[in-house]
Design a protein around this motif. Structure first.
Motif, PDB file in Angstrom:
ATOM      1  N   LEU A  40       4.757  -0.668  -5.301  1.00 14.24           N
ATOM      2  CA  LEU A  40       3.395  -0.209  -5.552  1.00 14.24           C
ATOM      3  C   LEU A  40       3.149   1.180  -4.955  1.00 14.24           C
ATOM      4  CD1 LEU A  40       0.378  -0.700  -6.313  1.00 14.24           C
ATOM      5  CD2 LEU A  40       0.132  -1.820  -4.079  1.00 14.24           C
ATOM      6  N   LEU A  41       3.675   1.406  -3.748  1.00 17.19           N
ATOM      7  CA  LEU A  41       3.383   2.652  -3.035  1.00 17.19           C
ATOM      8  C   LEU A  41       4.370   3.770  -3.336  1.00 17.19           C
ATOM      9  CD1 LEU A  41       2.602   1.106   0.472  1.00 17.19           C
ATOM     10  CD2 LEU A  41       0.945   1.848  -1.250  1.00 17.19           C
ATOM     11  N   GLN A  42       5.545   3.444  -3.820  1.00 12.48           N
ATOM     12  CA  GLN A  42       6.620   4.425  -3.966  1.00 12.48           C
ATOM     13  C   GLN A  42       6.239   5.663  -4.772  1.00 12.48           C
ATOM     14  OE1 GLN A  42       9.847   3.722  -2.377  1.00 12.48           O
ATOM     15  NE2 GLN A  42       9.674   5.945  -2.527  1.00 12.48           N
ATOM     16  N   PRO A  43       5.475   5.547  -5.877  1.00  8.67           N
ATOM     17  CA  PRO A  43       5.155   6.761  -6.642  1.00  8.67           C
ATOM     18  C   PRO A  43       4.475   7.851  -5.819  1.00  8.67           C
ATOM     19  CG  PRO A  43       4.631   4.813  -7.928  1.00  8.67           C
ATOM     20  CD  PRO A  43       4.991   4.327  -6.556  1.00  8.67           C
ATOM     21  N   ALA A  44       3.707   7.471  -4.799  1.00  7.76           N
ATOM     22  CA  ALA A  44       3.016   8.470  -3.982  1.00  7.76           C
ATOM     23  C   ALA A  44       3.973   9.252  -3.093  1.00  7.76           C
ATOM     24  CB  ALA A  44       1.955   7.784  -3.121  1.00  7.76           C
ATOM     25  N   PHE A  45       5.210   8.759  -2.935  1.00  2.81           N
ATOM     26  CA  PHE A  45       6.163   9.414  -2.038  1.00  2.81           C
ATOM     27  C   PHE A  45       7.402   9.917  -2.780  1.00  2.81           C
ATOM     28  CE2 PHE A  45       3.634   6.551   0.568  1.00  2.81           C
ATOM     29  CZ  PHE A  45       3.252   7.393   1.609  1.00  2.81           C
ATOM     30  N   ARG A  46       7.316  10.055  -4.093  1.00  5.60           N
ATOM     31  CA  ARG A  46       8.424  10.584  -4.862  1.00  5.60           C
ATOM     32  C   ARG A  46       8.617  12.072  -4.566  1.00  5.60           C
ATOM     33  NH1 ARG A  46       6.848   7.569 -10.518  1.00  5.60           N
ATOM     34  NH2 ARG A  46       7.908   5.588 -10.094  1.00  5.60           N
ATOM     35  N   PRO A  47       9.855  12.596  -4.757  1.00  2.00           N
ATOM     36  CA  PRO A  47      10.107  14.025  -4.497  1.00  2.00           C
ATOM     37  C   PRO A  47       9.174  14.949  -5.272  1.00  2.00           C
ATOM     38  CG  PRO A  47      12.179  12.851  -4.732  1.00  2.00           C
ATOM     39  CD  PRO A  47      11.104  11.865  -5.082  1.00  2.00           C
ATOM     40  N   SER A  48       8.809  14.591  -6.499  1.00  2.00           N
ATOM     41  CA  SER A  48       7.914  15.451  -7.276  1.00  2.00           C
ATOM     42  C   SER A  48       6.551  15.583  -6.611  1.00  2.00           C
ATOM     43  CB  SER A  48       7.749  14.897  -8.699  1.00  2.00           C
ATOM     44  OG  SER A  48       7.221  13.575  -8.663  1.00  2.00           O
ATOM     45  N   ARG A  90      -5.690  13.467   3.878  1.00  2.00           N
ATOM     46  CA  ARG A  90      -5.773  14.070   2.554  1.00  2.00           C
ATOM     47  C   ARG A  90      -4.844  13.371   1.560  1.00  2.00           C
ATOM     48  NH1 ARG A  90      -5.697  20.544   2.933  1.00  2.00           N
ATOM     49  NH2 ARG A  90      -5.911  20.241   0.666  1.00  2.00           N
ATOM     50  N   VAL A  91      -3.694  12.920   2.026  1.00  2.00           N
ATOM     51  CA  VAL A  91      -2.783  12.198   1.144  1.00  2.00           C
ATOM     52  C   VAL A  91      -3.388  10.858   0.726  1.00  2.00           C
ATOM     53  CG1 VAL A  91      -0.547  11.020   1.033  1.00  2.00           C
ATOM     54  CG2 VAL A  91      -0.700  13.306   2.029  1.00  2.00           C
ATOM     55  N   LEU A  92      -4.029  10.186   1.667  1.00  2.00           N
ATOM     56  CA  LEU A  92      -4.596   8.869   1.378  1.00  2.00           C
ATOM     57  C   LEU A  92      -5.916   8.958   0.635  1.00  2.00           C
ATOM     58  CD1 LEU A  92      -3.960   6.941   4.725  1.00  2.00           C
ATOM     59  CD2 LEU A  92      -2.511   7.019   2.694  1.00  2.00           C
ATOM     60  N   PHE A  93      -6.799   9.884   1.094  1.00  2.00           N
ATOM     61  CA  PHE A  93      -8.191   9.877   0.634  1.00  2.00           C
ATOM     62  C   PHE A  93      -8.643  11.178  -0.008  1.00  2.00           C
ATOM     63  CE2 PHE A  93      -7.973   7.574   4.778  1.00  2.00           C
ATOM     64  CZ  PHE A  93      -8.082   6.284   4.297  1.00  2.00           C
ATOM     65  N   SER A  94      -7.759  12.132  -0.256  1.00  2.00           N
ATOM     66  CA  SER A  94      -8.160  13.474  -0.695  1.00  2.00           C
ATOM     67  C   SER A  94      -9.113  14.061   0.347  1.00  2.00           C
ATOM     68  CB  SER A  94      -8.782  13.436  -2.090  1.00  2.00           C
ATOM     69  OG  SER A  94      -7.829  13.009  -3.046  1.00  2.00           O
ATOM     70  N   ASP A  95     -10.333  14.388  -0.063  1.00  2.00           N
ATOM     71  CA  ASP A  95     -11.283  14.988   0.880  1.00  2.00           C
ATOM     72  C   ASP A  95     -12.407  14.016   1.244  1.00  2.00           C
ATOM     73  OD1 ASP A  95     -12.457  14.900  -1.574  1.00  2.00           O
ATOM     74  OD2 ASP A  95     -13.046  17.003  -1.653  1.00  2.00           O
ATOM     75  N   SER A  96     -12.121  12.718   1.161  1.00  2.00           N
ATOM     76  CA  SER A  96     -13.166  11.728   1.432  1.00  2.00           C
ATOM     77  C   SER A  96     -13.575  11.699   2.898  1.00  2.00           C
ATOM     78  CB  SER A  96     -12.697  10.331   1.005  1.00  2.00           C
ATOM     79  OG  SER A  96     -12.473  10.279  -0.380  1.00  2.00           O
ATOM     80  N   ASP A 164      -4.925  10.246  -5.631  1.00  2.00           N
ATOM     81  CA  ASP A 164      -4.403  10.094  -4.280  1.00  2.00           C
ATOM     82  C   ASP A 164      -3.968   8.647  -4.103  1.00  2.00           C
ATOM     83  OD1 ASP A 164      -6.806   8.730  -4.061  1.00  2.00           O
ATOM     84  OD2 ASP A 164      -7.793  10.308  -2.909  1.00  2.00           O
ATOM     85  N   LEU A 165      -3.529   8.298  -2.900  1.00  2.00           N
ATOM     86  CA  LEU A 165      -3.002   6.950  -2.726  1.00  2.00           C
ATOM     87  C   LEU A 165      -4.092   5.900  -2.838  1.00  2.00           C
ATOM     88  CD1 LEU A 165       0.003   6.087  -0.677  1.00  2.00           C
ATOM     89  CD2 LEU A 165      -1.842   4.452  -0.679  1.00  2.00           C
ATOM     90  N   LEU A 166      -5.288   6.202  -2.373  1.00  2.00           N
ATOM     91  CA  LEU A 166      -6.393   5.263  -2.548  1.00  2.00           C
ATOM     92  C   LEU A 166      -6.649   5.031  -4.032  1.00  2.00           C
ATOM     93  CD1 LEU A 166      -8.761   3.534  -1.707  1.00  2.00           C
ATOM     94  CD2 LEU A 166     -10.088   5.619  -1.277  1.00  2.00           C
ATOM     95  N   GLY A 167      -6.599   6.088  -4.843  1.00  2.00           N
ATOM     96  CA  GLY A 167      -6.779   5.937  -6.276  1.00  2.00           C
ATOM     97  C   GLY A 167      -5.708   5.052  -6.890  1.00  2.00           C
ATOM     98  N   THR A 168      -4.466   5.205  -6.448  1.00  2.00           N
ATOM     99  CA  THR A 168      -3.372   4.359  -6.938  1.00  2.00           C
ATOM    100  C   THR A 168      -3.624   2.898  -6.603  1.00  2.00           C
ATOM    101  OG1 THR A 168      -1.770   6.156  -6.720  1.00  2.00           O
ATOM    102  CG2 THR A 168      -0.895   3.914  -6.775  1.00  2.00           C
ATOM    103  N   LEU A 169      -4.052   2.630  -5.383  1.00  2.00           N
ATOM    104  CA  LEU A 169      -4.289   1.255  -4.960  1.00  2.00           C
ATOM    105  C   LEU A 169      -5.460   0.631  -5.720  1.00  2.00           C
ATOM    106  CD1 LEU A 169      -3.793   1.677  -1.106  1.00  2.00           C
ATOM    107  CD2 LEU A 169      -2.290   0.434  -2.672  1.00  2.00           C
ATOM    108  N   ALA A 184      -8.532  -6.719  -2.695  1.00  2.00           N
ATOM    109  CA  ALA A 184      -9.272  -5.751  -1.877  1.00  2.00           C
ATOM    110  C   ALA A 184      -8.720  -5.712  -0.454  1.00  2.00           C
ATOM    111  CB  ALA A 184     -10.756  -6.112  -1.870  1.00  2.00           C
ATOM    112  N   GLN A 185      -8.307  -6.863   0.074  1.00  2.00           N
ATOM    113  CA  GLN A 185      -7.747  -6.888   1.422  1.00  2.00           C
ATOM    114  C   GLN A 185      -6.422  -6.142   1.471  1.00  2.00           C
ATOM    115  OE1 GLN A 185      -9.312  -8.222   4.229  1.00  2.00           O
ATOM    116  NE2 GLN A 185      -7.673  -7.048   5.220  1.00  2.00           N
ATOM    117  N   GLU A 186      -5.623  -6.261   0.404  1.00  2.00           N
ATOM    118  CA  GLU A 186      -4.353  -5.531   0.364  1.00  2.00           C
ATOM    119  C   GLU A 186      -4.587  -4.026   0.342  1.00  2.00           C
ATOM    120  OE1 GLU A 186      -0.912  -7.936  -1.861  1.00  2.00           O
ATOM    121  OE2 GLU A 186      -2.736  -7.788  -3.063  1.00  2.00           O
ATOM    122  N   VAL A 187      -5.579  -3.571  -0.393  1.00  2.00           N
ATOM    123  CA  VAL A 187      -5.912  -2.140  -0.390  1.00  2.00           C
ATOM    124  C   VAL A 187      -6.236  -1.682   1.019  1.00  2.00           C
ATOM    125  CG1 VAL A 187      -7.561  -0.416  -1.216  1.00  2.00           C
ATOM    126  CG2 VAL A 187      -6.723  -2.182  -2.782  1.00  2.00           C
TER     127      VAL A 187
END
Length: 423
Positions: A40-48, A90-96, A164-169, A184-187
């Motif tokens: 689930l989380l891997q796409p956020a940490f890909r080299p691209s 910023r990675v998790l929440f952008s500018d939230s 961002d990662l929050l959006g992915t979750l 929701a608890q997993e997020v």
């Protein structure tokens, strides 16, 4: 052991405490849950994605040292913690998270790490239910961190989707038919886990690197020469520069060998097994130390010396990498390993292009082991370097070089203390 996660699962006193704090996120979940969570989380940490974030890393690194002044003392531990908190936020929440909330998160994390080690090594829960000032600080920090995460999730649910990662979750909470929907608890648990895991370890690595460089002038000279050649005029590193910062990355790698923030871990056996000639029953706790392995002269000659050249391209480095486990290994290797290495490399190059950091007079205090290992109250003196980027102001104040920013330093010292007497 680390490659056989079915037999040696995450567990033991440290992970029991971490599960109470983080829930069932990717850092602490048992073997049977890990593959799904990592996928689930891997796409956020890909080299691209890493290449896309190079500018973000450089921007935050530049911001953290922009207001430093030549001849002044700076709490490097606090500055690096501020940097990594902003980056992972910023990675998790952008500018939230606004500036004030990010600073509050940083203070909460310091209090959590302060109390976590004591709760790990002292197996008496009743001790931590006593309403001492330290116990109250720890509980408030945990509660406030969870509240900030919940507020960010609620705000995003009311607003527009973000990349961002929050959006992915949140997207995964709808399910895709192939996998069950994320709850929701997993997020919440994933965000708490990644926030905690992605902040202090990298900050301690950077603080250790600056301390070790100040004690090893030749390694520092070579770092500065590379940074000046690759990043002329003090410009920020971009994605194309990372492969060229060979010595800079070697400094980060040698720091992780010499002073790994994650210095002590445990695993728990899920069945009776034989390990290193010993018969272990089901439920046995196995303790292992990356620090001890990294200081084994069989793998690393002269292990006490700080030698970034160990990691320059060549057959020696290739062999040593097998004994280097700052991010663990096997299927439970830290999901953010590549990101953390890039973050530390960019931060080190950015700061080193502008400043030379010197220890204050007197003996250098060794890092104090806690839940993690590294300098939590490192104060250093800034010296401006010749190559300064256009538009970066260098301040020369009237304060004497020996003056300190006492309140910030004292706060950092308190947050780094891990004494049982303060439990």
């Amino acid at each position: 052991m680390l490659k056989d996660t079915r037999t040696f699962d995450k567990g033991g006193p440290l992970f029991d405490r971490l599960r109470t704090l983080m829930g069932n996120g990717v850092v602490t979940c048992p073997h049977q849950d890990h593959r799904r969570q990592r996928r689930l989380l891997q796409p956020a940490f890909r080299p691209s994605r890493l290449a896309e974030r190079a500018d973000l890393l450089g921007e935050e690194a530049e911001a953290v040292c922009r207001e430093w002044e030549a001849g002044r003392q700076v709490d490097i531990s606090a500055a690096m913690m501020a940097l990594t908190t902003r980056v992972i936020s910023r990675v998790l929440f952008s500018d939230s998270l606004d500036t004030g909330t990010a600073a509050e998160v940083r203070q909460c994390l310091a209090a959590i790490v302060h109390g976590l080690f004591v709760r790990t090594v002292v197996p008496i829960d009743a001790l931590f239910r006593v309403p001492t000032p330290a116990n109250r600080r720890y509980r408030r920090a945990v509660e406030r961190t969870h509240a900030i995460i919940d507020a960010a999730i609620a705000e995003r649910r009311r607003g527009d989707p973000r990349d961002d990662l929050l959006g992915t979750l949140l997207q995964a909470t709808h399910g895709d038919g192939a996998e069950p929907a994320v709850t929701a608890q997993e997020v919440h648990d994933q965000l708490v886990s990644l926030l905690l895991a992605g902040t202090e370890s990298t900050a301690l690595c950077l603080a250790s690197a600056f301390s070790l460089l100040a004690q090893n002038p030749e390694a520092e000279r070579r770092l500065h020469a590379e940074v000046d050649a690759v990043l002329p005029g003090g410009r920020r590193p971009g994605p194309d520069d990372l492969p060229r910062l060979v010595h800079t990355r070697a400094v980060v790698t040698e720091t992780l060998r010499h002073s790994p923030p994650g210095w002590l871990f445990t695993r728990v056996t899920t069945r009776e097994t034989e390990f290193a000639g010993c018969r272990l029953p089901r439920g046995a706790t196995v303790l292992y130390s990356p620090y001890l392995l990294h200081h084994d002269p069989a793998w690393f000659p002269d292990p006490g010396r700080f030698l970034p050249d160990r990691w320059l391209p060549g057959p020696g480095a290739a062999g040593a990498h097998g004994a280097l486990i700052p991010f663990a290994t096997g299927s439970r290797t830290c999901i953010g390993e590549a990101f953390a290495m890039a973050e530390a490399t960019v931060a080190l190059a950015t700061v080193a292009g502008r400043w030379r950091l010197r220890h204050v007079p007197g003996p250098v205090e060794p890092p104090r082991p806690g839940a993690t290992l590294g300098p939590r109250s490192l104060v250093m003196i800034c010296e401006s370097r010749a190559r300064v980027p256009v538009g970066t102001a260098l301040h020369t104040g009237s304060r004497a070089p020996g003056a300190t920013q006492a309140s910030r330093v004292q706060a950092s010292r308190m947050s780094g203390d891990s004494g049982v007497d303060d439990a």
